[in-house]
Design a protein around this motif. Structure first.
Motif, PDB file in Angstrom:
ATOM      1  N   ARG A 119       0.797  -1.231   0.000  1.00 39.47           N
ATOM      2  CA  ARG A 119       0.000   0.000   0.000  1.00 39.47           C
ATOM      3  C   ARG A 119       0.827   1.276   0.000  1.00 39.47           C
ATOM      4  O   ARG A 119       0.282   2.377  -0.180  1.00 39.47           O
ATOM      5  N   LEU A 120       2.129   1.165   0.237  1.00 38.66           N
ATOM      6  CA  LEU A 120       2.958   2.370   0.346  1.00 38.66           C
ATOM      7  C   LEU A 120       3.182   3.007  -1.025  1.00 38.66           C
ATOM      8  O   LEU A 120       3.156   2.320  -2.052  1.00 38.66           O
ATOM      9  N   THR A 121       3.434   4.306  -1.012  1.00 36.27           N
ATOM     10  CA  THR A 121       3.775   5.011  -2.257  1.00 36.27           C
ATOM     11  C   THR A 121       5.293   4.984  -2.429  1.00 36.27           C
ATOM     12  O   THR A 121       6.025   4.845  -1.458  1.00 36.27           O
ATOM     13  N   PRO A 122       5.777   5.134  -3.662  1.00 33.70           N
ATOM     14  CA  PRO A 122       7.220   5.357  -3.843  1.00 33.70           C
ATOM     15  C   PRO A 122       7.619   6.667  -3.154  1.00 33.70           C
ATOM     16  O   PRO A 122       6.784   7.544  -2.963  1.00 33.70           O
ATOM     17  N   ASP A 123       8.901   6.780  -2.790  1.00 31.71           N
ATOM     18  CA  ASP A 123       9.389   7.979  -2.112  1.00 31.71           C
ATOM     19  C   ASP A 123       9.365   9.169  -3.080  1.00 31.71           C
ATOM     20  O   ASP A 123      10.076   9.173  -4.086  1.00 31.71           O
ATOM     21  N   PRO A 124       8.534  10.184  -2.808  1.00 34.27           N
ATOM     22  CA  PRO A 124       8.438  11.318  -3.732  1.00 34.27           C
ATOM     23  C   PRO A 124       9.772  12.045  -3.900  1.00 34.27           C
ATOM     24  O   PRO A 124      10.025  12.655  -4.942  1.00 34.27           O
ATOM     25  N   ALA A 125      10.656  11.981  -2.886  1.00 39.96           N
ATOM     26  CA  ALA A 125      11.945  12.669  -2.956  1.00 39.96           C
ATOM     27  C   ALA A 125      12.894  11.985  -3.937  1.00 39.96           C
ATOM     28  O   ALA A 125      13.868  12.582  -4.378  1.00 39.96           O
ATOM     29  N   ARG A 126      12.615  10.724  -4.253  1.00 42.04           N
ATOM     30  CA  ARG A 126      13.483   9.974  -5.183  1.00 42.04           C
ATOM     31  C   ARG A 126      12.590   9.241  -6.176  1.00 42.04           C
ATOM     32  O   ARG A 126      12.790   8.051  -6.452  1.00 42.04           O
ATOM     33  N   TRP A 127      11.591   9.946  -6.700  1.00 41.70           N
ATOM     34  CA  TRP A 127      10.473   9.340  -7.407  1.00 41.70           C
ATOM     35  C   TRP A 127      10.877   8.405  -8.552  1.00 41.70           C
ATOM     36  O   TRP A 127      10.569   7.220  -8.541  1.00 41.70           O
ATOM     37  N   GLU A 128      11.598   8.957  -9.518  1.00 39.67           N
ATOM     38  CA  GLU A 128      11.884   8.147 -10.713  1.00 39.67           C
ATOM     39  C   GLU A 128      12.735   6.949 -10.396  1.00 39.67           C
ATOM     40  O   GLU A 128      12.484   5.834 -10.865  1.00 39.67           O
ATOM     41  N   GLY A 129      13.749   7.160  -9.566  1.00 40.05           N
ATOM     42  CA  GLY A 129      14.632   6.060  -9.175  1.00 40.05           C
ATOM     43  C   GLY A 129      13.869   5.000  -8.399  1.00 40.05           C
ATOM     44  O   GLY A 129      14.051   3.800  -8.607  1.00 40.05           O
ATOM     45  N   PHE A 130      12.988   5.453  -7.522  1.00 41.64           N
ATOM     46  CA  PHE A 130      12.230   4.527  -6.677  1.00 41.64           C
ATOM     47  C   PHE A 130      11.290   3.683  -7.532  1.00 41.64           C
ATOM     48  O   PHE A 130      11.211   2.455  -7.384  1.00 41.64           O
ATOM     49  N   VAL A 131      10.580   4.353  -8.443  1.00 42.52           N
ATOM     50  CA  VAL A 131       9.650   3.638  -9.324  1.00 42.52           C
ATOM     51  C   VAL A 131      10.420   2.616 -10.166  1.00 42.52           C
ATOM     52  O   VAL A 131      10.013   1.457 -10.306  1.00 42.52           O
ATOM     53  N   ASN A 132      11.561   3.033 -10.684  1.00 43.98           N
ATOM     54  CA  ASN A 132      12.376   2.134 -11.513  1.00 43.98           C
ATOM     55  C   ASN A 132      12.885   0.940 -10.703  1.00 43.98           C
ATOM     56  O   ASN A 132      12.880  -0.205 -11.181  1.00 43.98           O
ATOM     57  N   LEU A 133      13.296   1.199  -9.472  1.00 46.12           N
ATOM     58  CA  LEU A 133      13.779   0.109  -8.616  1.00 46.12           C
ATOM     59  C   LEU A 133      12.653  -0.894  -8.341  1.00 46.12           C
ATOM     60  O   LEU A 133      12.857  -2.114  -8.395  1.00 46.12           O
ATOM     61  N   LEU A 134      11.457  -0.380  -8.066  1.00 43.04           N
ATOM     62  CA  LEU A 134      10.319  -1.273  -7.826  1.00 43.04           C
ATOM     63  C   LEU A 134       9.999  -2.100  -9.067  1.00 43.04           C
ATOM     64  O   LEU A 134       9.710  -3.293  -8.975  1.00 43.04           O
ATOM     65  N   ARG A 135      10.058  -1.454 -10.212  1.00 39.96           N
ATOM     66  CA  ARG A 135       9.761  -2.165 -11.465  1.00 39.96           C
ATOM     67  C   ARG A 135      10.775  -3.268 -11.740  1.00 39.96           C
ATOM     68  O   ARG A 135      10.489  -4.233 -12.424  1.00 39.96           O
TER      69      ARG A 135
END
Ligand SMILES: [Mn+2]
Length: 316
Positions: free
Chosen positions: A70-86
């Motif tokens: 349920r958590l969101t990616p970290d907005p402070a590191r948005w693109e990197g976080f989303v990419n890491l999750l993917r």
């Protein structure tokens, strides 16, 4: 031979502008081979039972995933976080055979190929007996590791009837015939639940220990700066104050604050030495409104956030 059962990452439907961890996880991969990061659950608390503790940690992996999804990616590191999750793949839960030693060895076999090819591994426990299987992953991959353990207890108790349990993993690791343990450092000990004999044992083995009271963020930074590669880090939630982490087998009336604990998780992510972590002793039947599950999930989230700051001087 143990099987892996697929993990459940169901998340409530959210706005496409508001994607959650459960939706993003693995979405950039067609299989685990290319994963930057792999997750695996170890739904076992046989060691807790043998150690005379309160069982329930076998339900840890699913409760942790529910909170993490349920958590969101970290907005402070948005693109990197989303990419890491993917690029993070959940291998699922090991299906326990009921025989603890066999299950620990199976966890090692599951982890070894990923550790060998350089993926970062996150293991969702289980009682602290999870850590032996975690170590066996490195040993099987032919890698020597130094170990950092955040814990109220040293977990170097002797075996019971020649069998391991949740209080013995680091004794088993320190004495493992592979000789793959290069060092052991336990931090967060609670003085009122530590046997003097176990500290003597650590001294005799050249292992290191530090107590929880008086610990600072600056000291945590130093601990990671001194950590030798390759390293595995173990996070036993019973190191945290019972007020913040009630859902564990052996809670402590005093313990680390969530802020210090999460700082340790961020630094595990940002430290280039760290190859793998486990989060253990989450016991959902003893939890209070999923409080401990949420802290466990945030521990991984902080690790990921730190991972994106790896090699830089960035703080949390
Ligand atoms: Mn422990």
């Amino acid at each position: 031979m143990n099987r892996l059962s697929p993990a459940d990452w169901t998340v409530p439907v959210t706005d496409p502008q508001d994607p959650r961890v459960g939706r993003l996880l693995g979405s950039g991969l067609s299989g685990p081979e290319e994963a930057l990061c792999v997750l695996v659950g170890f739904p076992v608390d046989e060691g807790v039972r043998r150690n005379g503790g309160r069982p329930g940690a076998a339900q840890g992996p699913s409760a942790l995933r529910r909170a993490l999804a349920r958590l969101t990616p970290d907005p402070a590191r948005w693109e990197g976080f989303v990419n890491l999750l993917r690029r993070t793949w959940d291998l699922g839960d090991l299906v326990p055979s009921g025989e603890l030693t066999e299950d620990q060895e199976a966890l090692g076999r599951v982890l070894a190929p990923y550790l060998e090819r350089g993926s970062t591994a996150i293991i969702l426990g289980g009682g602290h007996e999870t850590a032996l299987g975690h170590f066996l992953g490195h040993a099987t991959a032919g890698r020597s590791v130094s170990i950092l353990n955040w814990d109220a207890h040293p977990d170097v108790r002797p075996l019971l009837d020649a069998e391991g349990h949740s209080g013995s993993p680091f004794r088993q690791i320190l004495e493992h015939p592979s000789g793959r343990c290069r060092g052991y450092h336990v931090v967060g000990l609670n003085p009122h639940v530590v046997a003097k004999a176990h500290l003597d044992y650590l001294d005799a083995r050249g292992a290191r220990y530090e107590f929880g009271p008086g610990l600072t963020q600056a000291r945590i930074d130093e601990i990671y700066a001194e950590l030798e590669a390759d390293a595995m880090v173990s996070f036993d939630l019973d190191a945290v104050d019972q007020a913040a982490a009630p859902g564990v087998s052996a809670p402590g009336a005093i313990g680390l604050t969530p802020a210090l604990w999460l700082h340790a998780a961020f630094r595990a992510g940002s430290s280039p030495a760290v190859r793998s972590i486990d989060i253990v002793e989450l016991c959902p039947p003893l939890d209070r409104d999923d409080q401990t599950a949420r802290l466990a999930a945030l521990t991984i989230w902080k690790f990921w956030s730190g991972f994106l700051a790896r090699g830089s001087q960035e703080g949390p």
